[in-house]
Write a protein that holds these residues in place. Structure first.
Motif, PDB file in Angstrom:
ATOM      1  N   ARG A   1       0.858  -1.192   0.000  1.00  0.00           N
ATOM      2  CA  ARG A   1       0.000   0.000   0.000  1.00  0.00           C
ATOM      3  C   ARG A   1       0.892   1.241   0.000  1.00  0.00           C
ATOM      4  NH1 ARG A   1      -5.273   1.300   2.881  1.00  0.00           N
ATOM      5  NH2 ARG A   1      -5.186   3.551   3.060  1.00  0.00           N
ATOM      6  N   VAL A   2       0.603   2.151  -0.908  1.00  0.00           N
ATOM      7  CA  VAL A   2       1.333   3.412  -0.957  1.00  0.00           C
ATOM      8  C   VAL A   2       0.341   4.554  -1.147  1.00  0.00           C
ATOM      9  CG1 VAL A   2       3.482   2.421  -1.848  1.00  0.00           C
ATOM     10  CG2 VAL A   2       1.784   3.243  -3.441  1.00  0.00           C
ATOM     11  N   ASP A   3       0.711   5.706  -0.652  1.00  0.00           N
ATOM     12  CA  ASP A   3      -0.069   6.925  -0.828  1.00  0.00           C
ATOM     13  C   ASP A   3       0.795   7.912  -1.600  1.00  0.00           C
ATOM     14  OD1 ASP A   3      -2.494   6.335   0.755  1.00  0.00           O
ATOM     15  OD2 ASP A   3      -1.030   6.126   2.368  1.00  0.00           O
ATOM     16  N   VAL A   4       0.278   8.382  -2.710  1.00  0.00           N
ATOM     17  CA  VAL A   4       1.001   9.336  -3.543  1.00  0.00           C
ATOM     18  C   VAL A   4       0.090  10.531  -3.774  1.00  0.00           C
ATOM     19  CG1 VAL A   4       2.151   9.714  -5.751  1.00  0.00           C
ATOM     20  CG2 VAL A   4       2.258   7.460  -4.674  1.00  0.00           C
ATOM     21  N   GLU A   5       0.473  11.641  -3.213  1.00  0.00           N
ATOM     22  CA  GLU A   5      -0.281  12.887  -3.351  1.00  0.00           C
ATOM     23  C   GLU A   5      -1.764  12.696  -3.042  1.00  0.00           C
ATOM     24  OE1 GLU A   5       0.614  14.781  -7.078  1.00  0.00           O
ATOM     25  OE2 GLU A   5       2.690  15.142  -6.475  1.00  0.00           O
TER      26      GLU A   5
ATOM     27  N   LEU B   1      -2.553   0.028  -4.344  1.00  0.00           N
ATOM     28  CA  LEU B   1      -1.804  -1.168  -3.993  1.00  0.00           C
ATOM     29  C   LEU B   1      -0.888  -1.480  -5.165  1.00  0.00           C
ATOM     30  CD1 LEU B   1      -4.618  -3.422  -2.506  1.00  0.00           C
ATOM     31  CD2 LEU B   1      -2.992  -1.980  -1.285  1.00  0.00           C
ATOM     32  N   LEU B   2       0.380  -1.719  -4.861  1.00  0.00           N
ATOM     33  CA  LEU B   2       1.354  -2.060  -5.895  1.00  0.00           C
ATOM     34  C   LEU B   2       1.687  -3.541  -5.798  1.00  0.00           C
ATOM     35  CD1 LEU B   2       3.918   0.860  -5.534  1.00  0.00           C
ATOM     36  CD2 LEU B   2       2.045   0.668  -7.169  1.00  0.00           C
ATOM     37  N   THR B   3       1.952  -4.148  -6.929  1.00  0.00           N
ATOM     38  CA  THR B   3       2.473  -5.507  -6.977  1.00  0.00           C
ATOM     39  C   THR B   3       3.473  -5.577  -8.115  1.00  0.00           C
ATOM     40  OG1 THR B   3       1.913  -7.851  -6.885  1.00  0.00           O
ATOM     41  CG2 THR B   3       0.718  -6.518  -8.500  1.00  0.00           C
ATOM     42  N   ARG B   4       4.219  -6.670  -8.134  1.00  0.00           N
ATOM     43  CA  ARG B   4       5.274  -6.847  -9.126  1.00  0.00           C
ATOM     44  C   ARG B   4       5.069  -8.177  -9.836  1.00  0.00           C
ATOM     45  NH1 ARG B   4      11.455  -5.884  -7.391  1.00  0.00           N
ATOM     46  NH2 ARG B   4      12.321  -5.760  -9.468  1.00  0.00           N
TER      47      ARG B   4
ATOM     48  N   PHE C   1       5.552  -3.530 -12.915  1.00  0.00           N
ATOM     49  CA  PHE C   1       4.837  -3.120 -11.710  1.00  0.00           C
ATOM     50  C   PHE C   1       3.408  -2.754 -12.087  1.00  0.00           C
ATOM     51  CE2 PHE C   1       9.247  -2.637 -10.913  1.00  0.00           C
ATOM     52  CZ  PHE C   1       9.397  -3.026  -9.602  1.00  0.00           C
ATOM     53  N   ARG C   2       2.475  -3.074 -11.194  1.00  0.00           N
ATOM     54  CA  ARG C   2       1.067  -2.762 -11.435  1.00  0.00           C
ATOM     55  C   ARG C   2       0.495  -2.052 -10.217  1.00  0.00           C
ATOM     56  NH1 ARG C   2      -0.785  -8.349 -14.380  1.00  0.00           N
ATOM     57  NH2 ARG C   2       0.797  -8.224 -16.000  1.00  0.00           N
ATOM     58  N   ALA C   3      -0.380  -1.089 -10.472  1.00  0.00           N
ATOM     59  CA  ALA C   3      -1.064  -0.355  -9.409  1.00  0.00           C
ATOM     60  C   ALA C   3      -2.552  -0.637  -9.512  1.00  0.00           C
ATOM     61  CB  ALA C   3      -0.799   1.139  -9.557  1.00  0.00           C
ATOM     62  N   MET C   4      -3.168  -0.902  -8.358  1.00  0.00           N
ATOM     63  CA  MET C   4      -4.590  -1.247  -8.314  1.00  0.00           C
ATOM     64  C   MET C   4      -5.276  -0.479  -7.193  1.00  0.00           C
ATOM     65  SD  MET C   4      -3.802  -5.248  -8.725  1.00  0.00           S
ATOM     66  CE  MET C   4      -2.147  -5.066  -8.136  1.00  0.00           C
ATOM     67  N   PRO C   5      -6.586  -0.319  -7.285  1.00  0.00           N
ATOM     68  CA  PRO C   5      -7.306   0.362  -6.203  1.00  0.00           C
ATOM     69  C   PRO C   5      -7.276  -0.497  -4.940  1.00  0.00           C
ATOM     70  CG  PRO C   5      -8.853  -0.529  -7.802  1.00  0.00           C
ATOM     71  CD  PRO C   5      -7.490  -0.737  -8.368  1.00  0.00           C
ATOM     72  N   PRO C   6      -7.307   0.122  -3.761  1.00  0.00           N
ATOM     73  CA  PRO C   6      -7.207  -0.618  -2.509  1.00  0.00           C
ATOM     74  C   PRO C   6      -8.521  -1.233  -2.024  1.00  0.00           C
ATOM     75  CG  PRO C   6      -7.277   1.703  -2.041  1.00  0.00           C
ATOM     76  CD  PRO C   6      -7.260   1.566  -3.544  1.00  0.00           C
ATOM     77  N   VAL C   7      -9.621  -0.963  -2.716  1.00  0.00           N
ATOM     78  CA  VAL C   7     -10.938  -1.442  -2.280  1.00  0.00           C
ATOM     79  C   VAL C   7     -11.652  -2.074  -3.475  1.00  0.00           C
ATOM     80  CG1 VAL C   7     -13.173  -0.739  -1.327  1.00  0.00           C
ATOM     81  CG2 VAL C   7     -11.096   0.351  -0.519  1.00  0.00           C
ATOM     82  N   CYS C   8     -12.305  -3.211  -3.254  1.00  0.00           N
ATOM     83  CA  CYS C   8     -13.096  -3.860  -4.301  1.00  0.00           C
ATOM     84  C   CYS C   8     -14.233  -2.925  -4.707  1.00  0.00           C
ATOM     85  CB  CYS C   8     -13.653  -5.190  -3.788  1.00  0.00           C
ATOM     86  SG  CYS C   8     -14.828  -5.964  -4.918  1.00  0.00           S
ATOM     87  N   PRO C   9     -14.384  -2.637  -6.002  1.00  0.00           N
ATOM     88  CA  PRO C   9     -15.440  -1.724  -6.419  1.00  0.00           C
ATOM     89  C   PRO C   9     -16.845  -2.314  -6.277  1.00  0.00           C
ATOM     90  CG  PRO C   9     -14.291  -2.591  -8.336  1.00  0.00           C
ATOM     91  CD  PRO C   9     -13.550  -3.077  -7.123  1.00  0.00           C
ATOM     92  N   HIS C  10     -16.960  -3.625  -6.161  1.00  0.00           N
ATOM     93  CA  HIS C  10     -18.275  -4.263  -6.056  1.00  0.00           C
ATOM     94  C   HIS C  10     -18.738  -4.410  -4.609  1.00  0.00           C
ATOM     95  CE1 HIS C  10     -16.518  -5.988  -9.827  1.00  0.00           C
ATOM     96  NE2 HIS C  10     -17.600  -5.391 -10.275  1.00  0.00           N
ATOM     97  N   MET C  11     -17.829  -4.837  -3.736  1.00  0.00           N
ATOM     98  CA  MET C  11     -18.210  -5.200  -2.377  1.00  0.00           C
ATOM     99  C   MET C  11     -17.637  -4.270  -1.305  1.00  0.00           C
ATOM    100  SD  MET C  11     -20.025  -7.905  -2.990  1.00  0.00           S
ATOM    101  CE  MET C  11     -20.136  -8.973  -1.589  1.00  0.00           C
ATOM    102  N   GLU C  12     -16.891  -3.236  -1.726  1.00  0.00           N
ATOM    103  CA  GLU C  12     -16.268  -2.300  -0.781  1.00  0.00           C
ATOM    104  C   GLU C  12     -15.316  -3.011   0.186  1.00  0.00           C
ATOM    105  OE1 GLU C  12     -16.743   1.142  -0.871  1.00  0.00           O
ATOM    106  OE2 GLU C  12     -17.873   0.752  -2.697  1.00  0.00           O
ATOM    107  N   GLU C  13     -14.809  -4.171  -0.203  1.00  0.00           N
ATOM    108  CA  GLU C  13     -13.906  -4.962   0.628  1.00  0.00           C
ATOM    109  C   GLU C  13     -12.488  -4.392   0.525  1.00  0.00           C
ATOM    110  OE1 GLU C  13     -13.144  -8.219   3.164  1.00  0.00           O
ATOM    111  OE2 GLU C  13     -15.050  -7.485   2.417  1.00  0.00           O
ATOM    112  N   PRO C  14     -11.822  -4.126   1.675  1.00  0.00           N
ATOM    113  CA  PRO C  14     -10.435  -3.652   1.611  1.00  0.00           C
ATOM    114  C   PRO C  14      -9.534  -4.781   1.107  1.00  0.00           C
ATOM    115  CG  PRO C  14     -11.116  -3.956   3.889  1.00  0.00           C
ATOM    116  CD  PRO C  14     -12.310  -4.232   3.036  1.00  0.00           C
ATOM    117  N   LEU C  15      -8.821  -4.536   0.024  1.00  0.00           N
ATOM    118  CA  LEU C  15      -8.056  -5.591  -0.630  1.00  0.00           C
ATOM    119  C   LEU C  15      -6.661  -5.798  -0.066  1.00  0.00           C
ATOM    120  CD1 LEU C  15      -9.165  -4.802  -4.267  1.00  0.00           C
ATOM    121  CD2 LEU C  15      -9.965  -6.660  -2.785  1.00  0.00           C
ATOM    122  N   GLU C  16      -6.187  -4.859   0.707  1.00  0.00           N
ATOM    123  CA  GLU C  16      -4.838  -4.988   1.258  1.00  0.00           C
ATOM    124  C   GLU C  16      -4.704  -6.238   2.127  1.00  0.00           C
ATOM    125  OE1 GLU C  16      -1.532  -2.289   3.609  1.00  0.00           O
ATOM    126  OE2 GLU C  16      -3.594  -1.610   3.496  1.00  0.00           O
ATOM    127  N   GLN C  17      -5.710  -6.533   2.950  1.00  0.00           N
ATOM    128  CA  GLN C  17      -5.673  -7.706   3.811  1.00  0.00           C
ATOM    129  C   GLN C  17      -6.391  -8.906   3.199  1.00  0.00           C
ATOM    130  OE1 GLN C  17      -7.093  -4.754   5.083  1.00  0.00           O
ATOM    131  NE2 GLN C  17      -5.298  -4.019   6.166  1.00  0.00           N
TER     132      GLN C  17
END
Length: 67
Positions: free
Chosen positions: A19-23, A28-31, A36-52
């Motif tokens: 998890r990173v915060d930029v401005e 969420l970053l992965t490799r 490298f890929r950047a993705m939103p931290p929350v599922c857009p359908h279920m509002e589930e936090p994806l980090e955990q």
């Protein structure tokens, strides 16, 4: 659009989420190999936090609510 530094390259592991915060934007970053890929931290359908609760394999992030 300009590039912004999010973290050091060696801080992002393959198939792990960082998890990173930029401005004020959280991503969420992965490799995948040397990519490298950047993705939103929350599922857009279920509002589930994806980090955990997200599962990352081969650069694809899946919400556990969708497994």
């Amino acid at each position: 659009m300009s590039w912004k530094r999010a973290c050091a390259v060696d801080e992002v592991a393959t198939d792990a989420l960082k998890r990173v915060d930029v401005e004020g934007v959280t991503v969420l970053l992965t490799r995948v190999d040397d990519e490298f890929r950047a993705m939103p931290p929350v599922c857009p359908h279920m509002e589930e936090p994806l980090e955990q609760s997200g599962v990352c394999q081969a650069g694809t992030l899946t919400c556990t609510k969708h497994l």
